[in-house]
Design an enzyme around this catalytic site. Sequence first.
Site, short mmCIF file in Angstrom:
data_model
loop_
_atom_site.label_atom_id
_atom_site.label_comp_id
_atom_site.label_asym_id
_atom_site.label_seq_id
_atom_site.Cartn_x
_atom_site.Cartn_y
_atom_site.Cartn_z
N ARG A 1 1.01 -1.19 -0.17
CA ARG A 1 0.13 0.19 -0.09
C ARG A 1 1.07 1.04 0.10
NH1 ARG A 1 -4.77 -0.93 3.32
NH2 ARG A 1 -6.32 -2.62 2.58
N ASP B 1 -12.16 4.38 15.84
CA ASP B 1 -12.68 6.01 15.07
C ASP B 1 -13.95 6.14 15.55
OD1 ASP B 1 -13.68 3.64 13.89
OD2 ASP B 1 -13.89 4.66 11.66
N ASP C 1 -4.55 3.94 5.28
CA ASP C 1 -3.29 3.36 3.74
C ASP C 1 -4.00 3.08 2.07
OD1 ASP C 1 -3.69 1.32 4.22
OD2 ASP C 1 -1.71 0.82 5.36
N ASP C 2 -5.21 3.56 2.27
CA ASP C 2 -5.78 2.80 1.31
C ASP C 2 -6.19 4.15 1.19
OD1 ASP C 2 -7.52 2.49 3.32
OD2 ASP C 2 -8.20 -0.09 2.45
N HIS D 1 -14.64 3.68 1.24
CA HIS D 1 -14.90 2.32 0.07
C HIS D 1 -15.69 1.37 0.90
CE1 HIS D 1 -13.09 -0.35 3.04
NE2 HIS D 1 -11.65 0.12 2.76
N1 UDP Z 1 -4.53 -1.62 10.06
C1 UDP Z 1 -3.38 -2.02 11.24
N2 UDP Z 1 -3.81 -3.22 11.71
C2 UDP Z 1 -3.66 -4.49 11.15
C3 UDP Z 1 -4.85 -3.96 10.24
C4 UDP Z 1 -4.75 -3.28 9.48
O1 UDP Z 1 -2.95 -0.91 11.71
O2 UDP Z 1 -3.92 -5.21 11.60
C5 UDP Z 1 -4.52 -0.51 9.64
C6 UDP Z 1 -4.60 -0.56 8.35
O3 UDP Z 1 -2.74 -0.09 7.84
C7 UDP Z 1 -5.08 1.03 7.87
C8 UDP Z 1 -6.18 0.44 8.12
O4 UDP Z 1 -6.16 -0.08 9.36
O5 UDP Z 1 -5.01 2.01 7.56
C9 UDP Z 1 -7.44 -0.52 7.82
O6 UDP Z 1 -7.22 -0.76 7.02
P1 UDP Z 1 -7.91 -2.33 6.13
O7 UDP Z 1 -8.25 -0.79 4.95
O8 UDP Z 1 -7.57 -3.42 5.86
O9 UDP Z 1 -9.43 -2.86 6.94
P2 UDP Z 1 -10.57 -2.34 6.42
O10 UDP Z 1 -11.31 -1.49 8.46
O11 UDP Z 1 -11.05 -0.71 5.98
O12 UDP Z 1 -11.57 -3.08 6.01
MN MN Z 2 -9.45 -0.44 3.72
#
Ligand code: UDP
Ligand code: MN
Length: 271
Positions: free
Chosen positions: A29, A187, A102-103, A211
């Site tokens: 990423r 959050d 980071d996405d 997303h």
């Molecule tokens: N992240 C983290 N530790 C973890 C998994 C994810 O710090 O073990 C961070 C990741 O780098 C990103 C955010 O948490 O900035 C959200 O992760 P992800 O996009 O994989 O999951 P989402 O919650 O969006 O489905």
């Molecule tokens: Mn994400």
Amino acid sequence: VTATLRPPTTTLDDVFISVKTTKHYHKSRLPIILTTWFQLAKEQTWFFTDTDDAEFQKKTHGHMINTNCSSSHNRKALCCKMSVEFDTFIDTNKKWFCHFDDDNYVNVPRLVHFLGDYSPREDWYLGKPSIQAPLEIIGKDKQKVKFWFATGGAGFCLSRALALKMMPVASGGKFISTGEKIRLPDDVTMGYIIEHLLRKPLTVVDQFHSHLEPMKFIRRELLSDQISFSYSRNKDEWNVVKIEGFDVKYDPNRFLSLHCFLFPYFKFCPR
Ligand code: UDP
Ligand code: MN
């Protein structure tokens, strides 16, 4: 005459941009961020991770911070990272704290221009909820507690004035214990602290995007007005910004194409 009513103009240097990442995502990423929007805010952007990584420490010019938080995706680990992000911001003299995942793609000049409409000396919690109604939890004594929170995956910003007021419940690791108390993600904990404990409302900013929304509905003419974007992938289904540009094989998440759409003069952009 009206100009005197505007708060002092915000510059890029007034903003502390924090990006939450984890060791498993550095290679997948961070490179796209580093070649695109990071180039527009190299001094102001910091990456909060959970390991030492010499390669990316070099690539970010020393802007990786090892939080020493656990690298698992659990509440405690995520609140731990947010806690370090918050404390690091407090230790700077920046006027704004803006958190992203980071996405996210951050439209840096748009972010800075947007913050110029607000005073960092007032209390501001700027972001976008991902639910249609305030979150309702049952607090101690079984009373209902309702509050809004800004989705971390869309990015959000806090003014310095607000961050200073949050210190008794959020600084020096207290963000983690507050998160443990309500047992909700980072959050959500942020929303609980600001909306419920401090009674300061979230200001909804539609230009932040996670997303959890379908990216393809953001109209091309409005792309440059947006502050953040994201992407996700579910098997062969990509939720990405709809923009012409590089081949999808080369630019599956569309961030390179988006970057060239917004900043066509960049070296790697076709002309
Ligand atoms: N992240 C983290 N530790 C973890 C998994 C994810 O710090 O073990 C961070 C990741 O780098 C990103 C955010 O948490 O900035 C959200 O992760 P992800 O996009 O994989 O999951 P989402 O919650 O969006 O489905
Ligand atoms: Mn994400």
